[in-house]
Write a protein that holds these residues in place. Structure first.
Motif, mmCIF file in Angstrom:
data_model
loop_
_atom_site.group_PDB
_atom_site.id
_atom_site.type_symbol
_atom_site.label_atom_id
_atom_site.label_comp_id
_atom_site.label_asym_id
_atom_site.label_seq_id
_atom_site.Cartn_x
_atom_site.Cartn_y
_atom_site.Cartn_z
ATOM 1 N N LEU A 172 0.893 -1.295 0.027
ATOM 2 C CA LEU A 172 0.043 -0.066 -0.036
ATOM 3 C C LEU A 172 0.998 1.130 -0.049
ATOM 4 C CD1 LEU A 172 -2.500 -1.246 2.695
ATOM 5 C CD2 LEU A 172 -3.155 -1.008 0.330
ATOM 6 N N ARG A 173 0.492 2.106 -0.938
ATOM 7 C CA ARG A 173 1.156 3.416 -1.023
ATOM 8 C C ARG A 173 1.055 4.460 0.017
ATOM 9 N NH1 ARG A 173 2.966 4.742 -6.181
ATOM 10 N NH2 ARG A 173 1.318 3.496 -6.949
ATOM 11 N N CYS A 174 1.873 5.253 0.563
ATOM 12 C CA CYS A 174 1.546 6.367 1.427
ATOM 13 C C CYS A 174 0.973 7.352 0.581
ATOM 14 C CB CYS A 174 2.804 6.794 2.112
ATOM 15 S SG CYS A 174 2.497 8.095 2.944
ATOM 16 N N SER A 176 5.881 7.909 -2.708
ATOM 17 C CA SER A 176 6.956 7.028 -3.159
ATOM 18 C C SER A 176 7.309 6.027 -2.165
ATOM 19 C CB SER A 176 8.186 7.797 -3.566
ATOM 20 O OG SER A 176 8.673 8.584 -2.507
ATOM 21 N N GLN A 177 6.763 6.120 -1.045
ATOM 22 C CA GLN A 177 7.028 4.985 -0.042
ATOM 23 C C GLN A 177 5.710 4.139 0.418
ATOM 24 O OE1 GLN A 177 8.665 7.495 3.315
ATOM 25 N NE2 GLN A 177 10.585 6.337 2.995
ATOM 26 N N SER A 178 5.932 2.931 0.943
ATOM 27 C CA SER A 178 4.831 2.317 1.348
ATOM 28 C C SER A 178 4.526 2.732 2.525
ATOM 29 C CB SER A 178 5.137 0.623 1.235
ATOM 30 O OG SER A 178 6.227 0.406 2.330
ATOM 31 N N ILE A 179 3.316 2.178 3.053
ATOM 32 C CA ILE A 179 2.780 2.748 4.446
ATOM 33 C C ILE A 179 3.712 1.962 5.533
ATOM 34 C CG2 ILE A 179 0.560 3.460 3.658
ATOM 35 C CD1 ILE A 179 -0.309 0.853 5.191
ATOM 36 N N ALA A 208 0.619 7.683 7.281
ATOM 37 C CA ALA A 208 0.883 6.327 7.031
ATOM 38 C C ALA A 208 0.780 5.506 8.344
ATOM 39 C CB ALA A 208 2.505 6.403 6.563
ATOM 40 N N GLY A 209 0.836 5.967 9.437
ATOM 41 C CA GLY A 209 0.960 5.711 10.820
ATOM 42 C C GLY A 209 -0.595 5.186 11.028
ATOM 43 N N ASP A 210 -1.387 6.114 10.661
ATOM 44 C CA ASP A 210 -2.766 5.776 10.886
ATOM 45 C C ASP A 210 -3.229 4.790 9.991
ATOM 46 O OD1 ASP A 210 -3.085 8.315 12.671
ATOM 47 O OD2 ASP A 210 -3.795 9.449 10.975
ATOM 48 N N ARG A 229 -12.074 3.484 -0.266
ATOM 49 C CA ARG A 229 -12.197 4.598 0.456
ATOM 50 C C ARG A 229 -10.960 5.649 -0.021
ATOM 51 N NH1 ARG A 229 -10.769 5.132 7.233
ATOM 52 N NH2 ARG A 229 -11.100 7.435 7.081
ATOM 53 N N TYR A 230 -9.657 5.326 -0.615
ATOM 54 C CA TYR A 230 -8.866 6.195 -1.180
ATOM 55 C C TYR A 230 -8.523 6.208 -2.689
ATOM 56 C CZ TYR A 230 -7.339 6.539 3.743
ATOM 57 O OH TYR A 230 -7.430 6.857 4.999
ATOM 58 N N GLY A 231 -9.329 5.074 -3.352
ATOM 59 C CA GLY A 231 -8.839 4.891 -4.649
ATOM 60 C C GLY A 231 -8.100 3.802 -5.104
ATOM 61 N N ASN A 232 -7.991 3.262 -6.437
ATOM 62 C CA ASN A 232 -7.023 2.374 -6.794
ATOM 63 C C ASN A 232 -5.502 2.960 -6.593
ATOM 64 O OD1 ASN A 232 -8.846 0.370 -7.463
ATOM 65 N ND2 ASN A 232 -8.978 1.523 -9.633
ATOM 66 N N TRP A 233 -5.138 4.253 -6.520
ATOM 67 C CA TRP A 233 -3.876 4.834 -6.494
ATOM 68 C C TRP A 233 -3.494 4.467 -5.090
ATOM 69 C CZ3 TRP A 233 -0.803 8.142 -3.821
ATOM 70 C CH2 TRP A 233 0.618 8.567 -4.612
ATOM 71 N N VAL A 234 -3.886 3.860 -4.084
ATOM 72 C CA VAL A 234 -3.182 3.438 -2.787
ATOM 73 C C VAL A 234 -2.625 2.196 -2.812
ATOM 74 C CG1 VAL A 234 -5.498 2.265 -1.753
ATOM 75 C CG2 VAL A 234 -3.566 3.608 -0.266
ATOM 76 N N SER A 235 -2.821 1.412 -4.116
ATOM 77 C CA SER A 235 -2.223 0.267 -4.303
ATOM 78 C C SER A 235 -1.246 -0.013 -5.143
ATOM 79 C CB SER A 235 -3.320 -0.743 -4.655
ATOM 80 O OG SER A 235 -2.603 -2.010 -5.040
ATOM 81 N N TYR A 236 0.067 -0.401 -5.015
ATOM 82 C CA TYR A 236 1.102 -0.603 -5.949
ATOM 83 C C TYR A 236 0.621 -1.332 -6.940
ATOM 84 C CZ TYR A 236 4.573 2.108 -2.981
ATOM 85 O OH TYR A 236 5.047 3.150 -2.517
ATOM 86 N N ASP A 237 -0.312 -2.140 -6.976
ATOM 87 C CA ASP A 237 -0.722 -3.147 -7.971
ATOM 88 C C ASP A 237 -2.502 -2.772 -8.514
ATOM 89 O OD1 ASP A 237 -0.633 -5.253 -9.850
ATOM 90 O OD2 ASP A 237 -1.030 -6.750 -8.192
#
Length: 138
Positions: free
Chosen positions: A48-50, A55-58, A66-68, A93-101
């Protein structure tokens, strides 16, 4: 001059005032007691993308958001939800963009999957013309 000094002081203090005074989420940096659940949560957090860092995963980000998100993932996994259900909830909740895949089937994401192929073909076409042997008349 005095007004300028006051204005500069306000500008320097404003970022400090903008910092959150809320405590961190309960599971932001605390692991789950069950090692299997923690492993499942960790694997999901790596995918999951922060939303703030981008550019970082959570799992790797130190941003409060990211902590939340880490806390939410751990709480839902601890409640017995599957990692895929948690991923679906976060994507909803956040859209497809939250996933790296992101899924290929989405109209919004198919250009992300096709663009590298198109760019590679264009580069090969340009390279073919650049490195082609000249004919006798050229």
């Amino acid at each position: 001059m005095k007004r300028l000094l006051i204005l500069v002081s306000i500008c320097l203090v404003a970022p400090v005032a903008a910092q959150t005074s809320l405590p961190p989420a309960p599971y932001a940096d605390r692991q789950l007691d069950d090692p299997q659940q923690e492993a499942a949560a960790r694997d999901l957090m790596e995918e999951l993308r922060c939303l703030k860092c981008q550019s970082q995963s959570i799992a790797d980000s130190n941003a409060p958001m990211a902590g939340d998100m880490r806390s939410q993932v751990r709480e839902k996994i601890a409640a017995g939800e599957s990692p895929e259900a948690v991923r679906s909830w976060l994507v909803e909740r956040y859209g497809n963009w939250v996933s790296y895949d992101p899924p290929i089937a989405s109209v919004v994401t198919w250009p992300l999957w096709i663009a590298p192929i198109v760019l590679l073909l264009a580069a090969l076409w340009l390279a073919r013309g650049r490195f082609r042997k000249p004919k006798d008349g050229e």
